[in-house]
Design an enzyme around this catalytic site. Structure first.
Site, short mmCIF file in Angstrom:
data_model
loop_
_atom_site.label_atom_id
_atom_site.label_comp_id
_atom_site.label_asym_id
_atom_site.label_seq_id
_atom_site.Cartn_x
_atom_site.Cartn_y
_atom_site.Cartn_z
N CYS A 1 6.60 -2.22 2.26
CA CYS A 1 6.73 -2.44 3.71
C CYS A 1 6.07 -1.30 4.48
O CYS A 1 6.52 -0.15 4.42
CB CYS A 1 8.21 -2.55 4.06
SG CYS A 1 8.59 -2.47 5.81
N CYS B 1 8.31 0.47 7.02
CA CYS B 1 9.31 1.27 6.29
C CYS B 1 8.72 2.61 5.87
O CYS B 1 9.35 3.66 6.04
CB CYS B 1 9.80 0.54 5.04
SG CYS B 1 10.63 -1.03 5.36
#
Length: 144
Positions: free
Chosen positions: A69, A72
């Site tokens: 991600c 993230c």
């Protein structure tokens, strides 16, 4: 009379009981003698999560994330910095949703990063999407 709190050790997982007034004095674990507060987020599996969220008395901010991600990965340094700022008042955990799929399902994680603030073992607040350090710290403190 001083209030005591239970704090899980990030190194050995032992539960330590100490006066709340001593949280800022850099206490060590009574079992393994490692620092109870490192100013770093703790990578959490299901057992670690339960010790800190379910048995500890400190508020816990959990970052549900995945290695693939982009947002993230972008937020990771801010989460690390927020851990230094919020410690010892708030414990920060990171849960890799790829490795801890049952835990992610238990909390109905549909998008990442998702942040959940727990207090007394219960979800208090939730936010999806990346934040910078000041936004993270403000969001956590505004929940108090």
């Amino acid at each position: 009379m001083s209030t005591t709190v239970q704090v899980a050790c990030p190194a050995c997982g032992g539960i330590n009981r100490l006066p709340e007034a001593r949280l800022g004095e850099r206490p060590n674990c009574g079992r393994c003698h490692q620092p109870l507060f490192t100013g770093q987020p703790i990578a959490a599996d299901a057992d670690t999560f339960e010790r800190h969220v379910g048995r500890g008395d400190l508020p816990v901010l959990v970052d549900f994330w995945a290695p693939w991600c982009g947002p993230c990965r972008m937020m990771a340094p801010a989460f690390d910095a927020a851990a230094r700022t919020l410690s010892p008042d708030v414990r920060l955990l990171k849960v890799n949703t790829e490795e801890q799929q049952a835990l992610a399902a238990r909390y109905a994680i549909r998008s990442i990063p998702t942040l959940i603030l727990f207090e007394n073992g219960r979800e208090k607040a939730r936010s999806s999407g990346a934040m910078n350090e000041s936004q993270l710290v403000h969001w956590v403190r505004s929940q108090g």
